[in-house]
Design a protein around this motif. Structure first.
Motif, PDB file in Angstrom:
ATOM      1  N   LEU A   7      37.947  39.884  36.333  1.00  8.79           N
ATOM      2  CA  LEU A   7      36.815  40.205  37.499  1.00  8.79           C
ATOM      3  C   LEU A   7      35.619  39.549  37.295  1.00  8.79           C
ATOM      4  N   GLY A   8      34.831  39.380  38.458  1.00 10.85           N
ATOM      5  CA  GLY A   8      33.461  38.942  37.942  1.00 10.85           C
ATOM      6  C   GLY A   8      33.228  37.661  38.618  1.00 10.85           C
ATOM      7  N   PRO A   9      32.047  37.398  38.990  1.00 10.57           N
ATOM      8  CA  PRO A   9      31.697  35.964  39.485  1.00 10.57           C
ATOM      9  C   PRO A   9      32.127  34.581  38.641  1.00 10.57           C
ATOM     10  N   CYS A 175      29.691  32.509  45.131  1.00 14.88           N
ATOM     11  CA  CYS A 175      30.145  33.506  44.251  1.00 14.88           C
ATOM     12  C   CYS A 175      29.204  34.598  43.559  1.00 14.88           C
ATOM     13  N   PHE A 176      27.992  34.349  43.504  1.00 19.80           N
ATOM     14  CA  PHE A 176      27.256  35.332  42.813  1.00 19.80           C
ATOM     15  C   PHE A 176      26.665  36.517  44.049  1.00 19.80           C
ATOM     16  N   ILE A 177      26.670  35.875  45.337  1.00 19.43           N
ATOM     17  CA  ILE A 177      26.473  36.734  46.546  1.00 19.43           C
ATOM     18  C   ILE A 177      27.693  37.574  46.826  1.00 19.43           C
ATOM     19  N   ASN A 178      28.677  37.148  46.752  1.00 14.97           N
ATOM     20  CA  ASN A 178      29.802  37.894  46.870  1.00 14.97           C
ATOM     21  C   ASN A 178      30.162  38.719  45.822  1.00 14.97           C
ATOM     22  N   PHE A 179      29.779  38.477  44.509  1.00 18.51           N
ATOM     23  CA  PHE A 179      29.637  39.540  43.446  1.00 18.51           C
ATOM     24  C   PHE A 179      28.924  40.810  43.886  1.00 18.51           C
ATOM     25  N   GLY A 180      27.572  40.371  44.291  1.00 22.50           N
ATOM     26  CA  GLY A 180      26.760  41.521  44.748  1.00 22.50           C
ATOM     27  C   GLY A 180      27.335  42.368  45.606  1.00 22.50           C
ATOM     28  N   PHE A 181      28.309  41.746  46.540  1.00 20.55           N
ATOM     29  CA  PHE A 181      28.754  42.776  47.636  1.00 20.55           C
ATOM     30  C   PHE A 181      29.692  43.549  47.099  1.00 20.55           C
ATOM     31  N   THR A 182      30.491  42.924  45.975  1.00 16.61           N
ATOM     32  CA  THR A 182      31.479  43.914  45.558  1.00 16.61           C
ATOM     33  C   THR A 182      30.959  45.276  44.847  1.00 16.61           C
TER      34      THR A 182
END
Length: 214
Positions: A7-9, A175-182
């Motif tokens: 898992l992870g960005p 990717c890091f924005i999507n990580f934030g969303f998760t």
């Protein structure tokens, strides 16, 4: 080759980069998954031998060469599979892409991740690594949000950070924005350009890695 992933960005950034290159799991590479929530990566002697830092991703080549850190791994893949180009077709473009990647990694990713580890992610991270105080974590998260607001202004009505096309600079931001969303984070108010940017790139086939089971 094998991609040691989790898992992870950062692991998902590399997986998206591979997908953008048309390289597929099972055909072009094998993915070895580690459950970082349970600390499997820190308990695996095999992974520790490959990467003493116990971080992911790790790209293991067929000759046994081991590559770590998402940005250098992407650089390696780009050199081996130059089409479609994602890091620049000229010295000038490569400098531009790398400028944005370095800026985002240093000025956004560092405070964003350190802030999360000290606040919302504290129960998971505090038992296994040093984290800053919760108050400082809040300040770091605010710093990252301010940088996102600045980036939104720089983006304007474009859907690309630089070079007028999709590059590694777009990929790391996405990717890091999507990580934030998760983990329950939201884009700060006043970043409609970034919201559009994310919505646009969510349609990319490579973005499917964010919906795949781990």
């Amino acid at each position: 080759m094998k991609l040691h992933s989790s898992l992870g960005p950062n692991p998902r950034l590399v997986r998206m980069f591979l997908a953008e290159k048309g390289l597929t799991e099972g055909s072009d590479f094998e993915r070895v998954h580690y459950d970082i929530i349970t600390g499997e990566n820190r308990q695996s002697d095999d992974l520790t031998a490959k990467n003493p830092l116990q971080t992911l991703p790790v790209l293991e080549l067929d000759d046994g060469t081991l590559l770590t850190e998402s940005w250098p791994i992407c650089e390696f893949i780009e050199e081996k599979h130059p089409t479609p180009n994602l890091i620049g077709t000229s010295a000038e473009e490569r400098a531009e892409v790398r400028k944005w990647v370095r800026w985002f990694d240093q000025d956004v990713v560092v405070p964003m991740t350190m802030g999360f580890r000290a606040t919302g992610g504290r129960p998971m991270f505090e038992p296994r690594m040093a984290v800053v105080s919760e108050a400082l974590g809040g300040e770091l998260s605010a710093m990252a949000d301010n940088q996102f607001k600045w980036l939104d202004g720089q983006l304007g009505d474009s859907n690309h950070i630089c070079c007028g096309r999709f590059t590694l600079a777009d990929l790391i931001v996405f990717c890091f924005i999507n990580f934030g969303f998760t983990v329950g984070w939201k884009l700060p108010e006043g970043t409609d350009n970034l919201a559009r940017f994310v919505e646009t790139h969510q349609q990319r086939e490579s973005a499917g890695v964010w919906q795949q089971p781990e």
